[in-house]
Design an enzyme around this catalytic site. Structure first.
Site, PDB file in Angstrom:
ATOM      1  N   THR A  57       0.848  -1.198   0.000  1.00  0.00           N
ATOM      2  CA  THR A  57       0.000   0.000   0.000  1.00  0.00           C
ATOM      3  C   THR A  57       0.880   1.243   0.000  1.00  0.00           C
ATOM      4  O   THR A  57       0.516   2.274  -0.565  1.00  0.00           O
ATOM      5  CB  THR A  57      -0.950   0.037   1.211  1.00  0.00           C
ATOM      6  OG1 THR A  57      -0.191   0.176   2.410  1.00  0.00           O
ATOM      7  CG2 THR A  57      -1.816  -1.208   1.296  1.00  0.00           C
ATOM      8  N   ARG A 179       7.533  28.468   1.492  1.00  0.00           N
ATOM      9  CA  ARG A 179       6.696  27.322   1.853  1.00  0.00           C
ATOM     10  C   ARG A 179       5.237  27.656   1.577  1.00  0.00           C
ATOM     11  O   ARG A 179       4.884  28.813   1.334  1.00  0.00           O
ATOM     12  CB  ARG A 179       6.873  26.965   3.340  1.00  0.00           C
ATOM     13  CG  ARG A 179       6.357  28.027   4.283  1.00  0.00           C
ATOM     14  CD  ARG A 179       6.372  27.582   5.756  1.00  0.00           C
ATOM     15  NE  ARG A 179       5.844  28.640   6.607  1.00  0.00           N
ATOM     16  CZ  ARG A 179       5.628  28.520   7.909  1.00  0.00           C
ATOM     17  NH1 ARG A 179       5.923  27.391   8.538  1.00  0.00           N
ATOM     18  NH2 ARG A 179       5.130  29.515   8.605  1.00  0.00           N
ATOM     19  N   GLN A 227       2.223  33.128  13.256  1.00  0.00           N
ATOM     20  CA  GLN A 227       1.946  34.071  14.344  1.00  0.00           C
ATOM     21  C   GLN A 227       1.877  35.503  13.800  1.00  0.00           C
ATOM     22  O   GLN A 227       1.000  36.285  14.169  1.00  0.00           O
ATOM     23  CB  GLN A 227       3.052  33.978  15.418  1.00  0.00           C
ATOM     24  CG  GLN A 227       3.000  32.723  16.267  1.00  0.00           C
ATOM     25  CD  GLN A 227       3.801  31.552  15.723  1.00  0.00           C
ATOM     26  OE1 GLN A 227       3.952  31.379  14.511  1.00  0.00           O
ATOM     27  NE2 GLN A 227       4.315  30.717  16.616  1.00  0.00           N
ATOM     28  N   HIS A 255       0.022  21.789   7.643  1.00  0.00           N
ATOM     29  CA  HIS A 255       1.324  21.581   7.012  1.00  0.00           C
ATOM     30  C   HIS A 255       1.196  20.945   5.637  1.00  0.00           C
ATOM     31  O   HIS A 255       0.474  19.964   5.456  1.00  0.00           O
ATOM     32  CB  HIS A 255       2.201  20.690   7.890  1.00  0.00           C
ATOM     33  CG  HIS A 255       2.383  21.238   9.281  1.00  0.00           C
ATOM     34  ND1 HIS A 255       2.980  22.449   9.518  1.00  0.00           N
ATOM     35  CD2 HIS A 255       2.025  20.751  10.491  1.00  0.00           C
ATOM     36  CE1 HIS A 255       2.993  22.678  10.833  1.00  0.00           C
ATOM     37  NE2 HIS A 255       2.412  21.663  11.451  1.00  0.00           N
TER      38      HIS A 255
HETATM   39  O1  LIG Z   1       4.528  29.688  11.320  1.00  0.00           O
HETATM   40  C1  LIG Z   1       5.008  28.824  12.065  1.00  0.00           C
HETATM   41  N1  LIG Z   1       5.081  29.049  13.407  1.00  0.00           N
HETATM   42  C2  LIG Z   1       5.608  28.145  14.279  1.00  0.00           C
HETATM   43  O2  LIG Z   1       5.671  28.402  15.513  1.00  0.00           O
HETATM   44  C3  LIG Z   1       6.073  26.937  13.743  1.00  0.00           C
HETATM   45  N2  LIG Z   1       6.641  25.830  14.308  1.00  0.00           N
HETATM   46  C4  LIG Z   1       6.880  24.959  13.304  1.00  0.00           C
HETATM   47  O3  LIG Z   1       7.389  23.827  13.451  1.00  0.00           O
HETATM   48  N3  LIG Z   1       6.491  25.479  12.110  1.00  0.00           N
HETATM   49  C5  LIG Z   1       5.989  26.715  12.352  1.00  0.00           C
HETATM   50  N4  LIG Z   1       5.456  27.654  11.548  1.00  0.00           N
END
Ligand SMILES: O=c1[nH]c(=O)c2[nH]c(=O)[nH]c2[nH]1
Length: 306
Positions: A57, A179, A227, A255
C-alpha cells in the site's frame, strides 16, 4: 470448519495530494484526496501470509504522488483513470483497481488593485461557506456580543518563510524561505456595543467587512510565521472596525510537506511547480488575542467554551 475468502481489496486510503503549478507569478492549485483499492489474486496473502502478489500500500501511495508530479492533475477523472490503468496493467496479480477521488475547490482571494496582481495570484480561499457564529449575552442591563467564524480555509502558495527559530537537540525542522502557508481560520470578535443607549452596529456589514479584512490581511502579509500573519489579521480588524475591541484566533498550521520524489527520479523542485502531502495531523496550533489598546480581554482563551 471450512472457510473461503470472499470479496477483498486493499490499498492506501486518503492520500492528500496537492499540486501547485506556477504560471509565472500566477499559481494554480489542485487539491485531491485519493484512495486506492486493489483486488486480484490475493488468496495466498490471506491464507498463508505470502506477500508474493502484494504490491505494498505504501507503493500505491508513492505512485499517487509521483503521478501527480510526472503527469500532472488535469482532472480528478483523468487522474483516477491513469492510476487505475497503471495498477491493473503493470501488476499481473492485480485485476481490478478502484480509485476514489475527492477534489477540494479553491477560489482566488479578491484583493484590490495592485494587491490583486501581487497576491491574488497565489492566495486562495477554499470554496464553500465558512460557518458564521455569534453569542449574545444580556443581563437586563448590559449586552455582550461576540461573533466570529470557523472553517474559513485559506492558502498562500508562496510569500511564506520560516527560519531563525530555536534549535535544540530534538529539532529536525529545516529552515525554509518558501513554503505553503495554509490554515482554517477560527476567530471570534467582541463588539463594544454593550448598552441600548449606544447606536447598534450594522451586523451584516460588520461581518462582511471583517471577513474581507481577514482574507486581505492573510493574502497581503509576506509571512515569516503564522503568528505574524495572525497578528496582522487581528490588527487590521481592530484598525478598521471601530465597533470591535478584541479579536481571538485559533489557527491550525495545516502543514504541506513537499514530497521527496527523488527515489523515483523526479525533481520535485522544478519550475513547473511541486507536489505536496497535505497532512491533517498533527498540526501546529497558533492562538492569540489581539486587543484595542486599553481594552480588556474578555473572549475565553478556549474558543470551544464560547
Ligand atoms: O509559522 C510557524 N510558526 C511556528 O511556531 C512553527 N513551528 C513549526 O514547526 N512550524 C511553524 N510555523
Amino acid at each position: 470448519m471450512p472457510t473461503i475468502l470472499g470479496q477483498n481489496q486493499y490499498g492506501k486510503a486518503e492520500n492528500r495530494v496537492v499540486r501547485i503549478t506556477r504560471d509565472g507569478a500566477t499559481h494554480h492549485i489542485k487539491d485531491l484526496n485519493v484512495s486506492v483499492a486493489l483486488s486480484g489474486d490475493m488468496e495466498d496473502v490471506h491464507h498463508s501470509g505470502s506477500n508474493a502478489n502484494v504490491l505494498p500500500t505504501d507503493t500505491t501511495k508513492n505512485t499517487v504522488f509521483a503521478f501527480a508530479k510526472e503527469y500532472g492533475i488535469e482532472s480528478a477523472e483523468q487522474f483516477g483513470i491513469h492510476l487505475a490503468r497503471h495498477f491493473v496493467t503493470s501488476q499481473e496479480p492485480i485485476h481490478r483497481a478502484r480509485i476514489r477521488v475527492e477534489e477540494y475547490a479553491w477560489d482566488r482571494i479578491a484583493t484590490s488593485g495592485t494587491h490583486q496582481r501581487e497576491h491574488g495570484a497565489h492566495s486562495f480561499v477554499r470554496k464553500g461557506q465558512e460557518t458564521r457564529l455569534t453569542q449574545v449575552t444580556y443581563d437586563g442591563e448590559r449586552w455582550e456580543v461576540v461573533s466570529g467564524l470557523k472553517d474559513l480555509t485559506v492558502l498562500n502558495s508562496t510569500d511564506s518563510e520560516f527560519h531563525g527559530f530555536v534549535k535544540d537537540r530534538y529539532t529536525t525542522l529545516k529552515e525554509t524561505r518558501d513554503r505553503v502557508l495554509a490554515t482554517s481560520i477560527a476567530a471570534r470578535w467582541r463588539f463594544n456595543w454593550t448598552d441600548d443607549a449606544q447606536p447598534m452596529p450594522d451586523w451584516e456589514t460588520s461581518y462582511e467587512r471583517t471577513r474581507q479584512h481577514l482574507l486581505q490581511a492573510f493574502a497581503e502579509t509576506y509571512s515569516l510565521s503564522l503568528q505574524q500573519t495572525m497578528y496582522r489579521m487581528g490588527a487590521q480588524i481592530i484598525e478598521h472596525r471601530e465597533e470591535m475591541d478584541e479579536v481571538r484566533f485559533s489557527l491550525p498550521n495545516s502543514h504541506h510537506f513537499q514530497v521527496d520524489l527523488e527515489p523515483f527520479g523526479l525533481d520535485n523542485d522544478g519550475a513547473d511547480g511541486a507536489v505536496y502531502f497535505a497532512a491533517d495531523r498533527p498540526y501546529g496550533l497558533i492562538e492569540a488575542t489581539i486587543l484595542r489598546d486599553g481594552c480588556e480581554a474578555l473572549i475565553p482563551a478556549d474558543l470551544t467554551n464560547l
